[in-house]
Scaffold this active site. Sequence first.
Site, PDB file in Angstrom:
ATOM      1  N   ASP A 114       0.868  -1.172   0.000  1.00 29.85           N
ATOM      2  CA  ASP A 114       0.000   0.000   0.000  1.00 29.85           C
ATOM      3  C   ASP A 114       0.917   1.238   0.000  1.00 29.85           C
ATOM      4  OD1 ASP A 114      -2.124   1.730   0.038  1.00 29.85           O
ATOM      5  OD2 ASP A 114      -3.177   0.750   1.672  1.00 29.85           O
ATOM      6  N   TRP A 115       0.314   2.390  -0.020  1.00 28.05           N
ATOM      7  CA  TRP A 115       0.954   3.695  -0.227  1.00 28.05           C
ATOM      8  C   TRP A 115       2.170   3.900   0.697  1.00 28.05           C
ATOM      9  CZ3 TRP A 115      -0.638   7.265  -3.846  1.00 28.05           C
ATOM     10  CH2 TRP A 115      -0.182   8.567  -3.724  1.00 28.05           C
TER      11      TRP A 115
END
Length: 765
Positions: free
Chosen positions: A299-300
């Site tokens: 994820d980010w």
Amino acid sequence: MLALGTLLAAGCDRQAGPRVIPADARVEEQVEKVLAGMSLEEKAGQMVQINVSALFTDGKLDESKLRTLVGQYKIGSFLNAINDQAQPHNVVADVIRKIQEVSLEELKIPCIYGLDEIHGATYIADGVLFPQEVNLAATFNREHAAHMGRAIAYETRAAMVPWVFSPVMDLGRDPRWSRMWESWGEDCFLQSEMAVTEVLAMQGADPNHIGPENVGVSIKHYMAYGAPWTGKDRTPAIVNPADLREKYFRPFKECLEAGALNMMINSASINGVPMHANRELLTGWVKEDLGWDGMMVTDWADIDNLYTREHVAVDKKDALAIGINAGIDMVMDPYDPEAAVQIAELAREGRIPMARIDDAVRRILRMKVRLGLFEHPVWDNSGYTELGGETFRAQALAAAVESEVLLKNEGGLLPLRKGTRILVTGPNANSMRTLNGGWSYTWQGDKADAFAEEYNTILEAVRNRFGDENVLFAPGVVYDDVAWEKDHAVGIERAVAAAANADVILACVGENSYCETPGNTDDLNLSANQKDLVRALAKTGKPIVLILNEGRPRIIGDIEPLAQAVVDIMLPGNHGGDALALLLSGDANFSGRLPFTYSKHINALHTYDYKVSEHMETMDGLYNYDAVMDVQWPFGHGLSYTQFAYSDLKASLTEFRAGDTLRFDVTVRNTGAASGMESVLLYSSDLVASMVPDVRRLRQFTKVNLAPGESTVVSLEVPATELAFVGPDGKWRLEAGDFRIAVGGLSIQVRCLETKVWDTPNIYR
Ligand code: BGC
């Protein structure tokens, strides 16, 4: 609680089940051919994904930046909305055409671009937005998940994007969590059924060959992301290891078995281990146990988080080594192409084995080949004539109608007769932003009123249906424009005065839109201003219909008795206002049911599948559990303008063994005066087990549509393996003994004649 290690050791025998995506010789041949010609730097560049904003200067695509990132850093993937908001599909397509042109020139490998398309085409301005996943779950109708999946795939392809970070399948078991609405509710079976349906609709049936109207999915966020101990986004989860395998893993496993090509990882930690560093759960459970040959993306900026937030790595390079060695294939590193340089260094230094790098790159290339990007890095997107069209809009409206849940209707206040004078009030009454929630044109959904101007707010829809002359509007409370989670009382007294001229009050309360960490809250109560508004209106003596427009069930225990009717519309999307007006007028009938438990007290947040031992005093009246749990409304609750009677519940087998499939038949009759749809839910209760059993579990559901007086026999199949649970040793077990099966207020008992314990970490049917 069992130590994680004990469970992992138990599940670690690596007797791999069937390979979840069958290998395709032509795909593999092409992957090997490309891989053989790549330098280490090119391999490292494929493993990094950058935010598309890095390619822009003053809002315009900047070719020199593109040349640097693709030519010098050899970046193989980009993500996110151009200029951080939805764009017409052709604007997106033009940017991707350019990225592909440069990628092919510089690397001879097509780029893969991904977008968050959460409840429809989030980032395609001319696409269609459906209700959010939590609403679709409330329909208990798989068809709506299929419609949304197909629309997302089609409209995303129309914009030249082949990959979506969707669907979300984190169990929404904690209403404090700011992303609860992004998931399909609290139950793992419902979550799995809806998510699998959507994955198949998005990807099609053949994961080796994704068609021109399909996209690759990223199922997310693996796993237990929805179980933060503090209730705050991206904070640690502490999960019973048996629940981890039995409940949290289930939707992911089922979607992988359905062919999901990509998986995004939970940003937080489980039982002390950050998911991005958890080799056992990434490589062990997924790549080894399931033989899954797909690709895992972080994820980010979550590799950074291994050292900046989680403190399990000393620096970025250490974090990259930990994550990639644990099983991460692609690093979503939105701002930092240097990650590619560091990955190559780590390989040279031997800190990441070359075999691991090759494995990761194979997985990335395989996804690109499966998506057809080598043959068609770009395509003619002029033929997607259904984009934003009537078919998807009608499907979104139908889903919204079936998703809004009638929770209370004292004295049959609803439906409202034509000619009723209605005061529409509350901060959610005239807002497209609140109808849609987050991931709507922007990440936080804050520009929805501008983008969705052509659609109707609740106020506009009610005016259209009941006539301008019958509708008064006084908001009473409004959301702050800047600190948007806050609200202000701006004239409660004006709303009260307006009520004098109305027959009924529609109090539209709830939340403003939010997403992820900005949606964290310290108080799950509905805001004080909104409660004050309802209290003041109640004093007028006019009947109140409370409309709850919210992403998570805000606590309303103290004001609920003041409302004669309550409708939870959750986040029904652009057609949610029209859907509500249809339902309030009786031109459509309610059929939604809560896909979560609506808690009543702030310190008593429950799920429906609690352990029997939590409420021993219910032993004699187990079926009436909700009275004892003192929840506001139980999971599965939802009223209709008609009534349904259940009779003749029968089991195909009253005694069974592990290999059997049980079929339950029940007659459902519409005994009321209106046509209506009824979701038929089947629950099981394991009466005695070697581990404290859940009080009940949803095992099957379907939906029927019946005219007044009409009846039908509904058949629901339950494989005996569904009645198995994960024991304290981490193994699946089905135990001899009695199970109660309950459908619509009826119940019968069936008996399992054998105890079976599985040696594999998963049960394969
Ligand atoms: C979210 C993901 C999303 C990603 C890319 C993250 O902040 O947690 O759900 O897919 O950003 O936009």
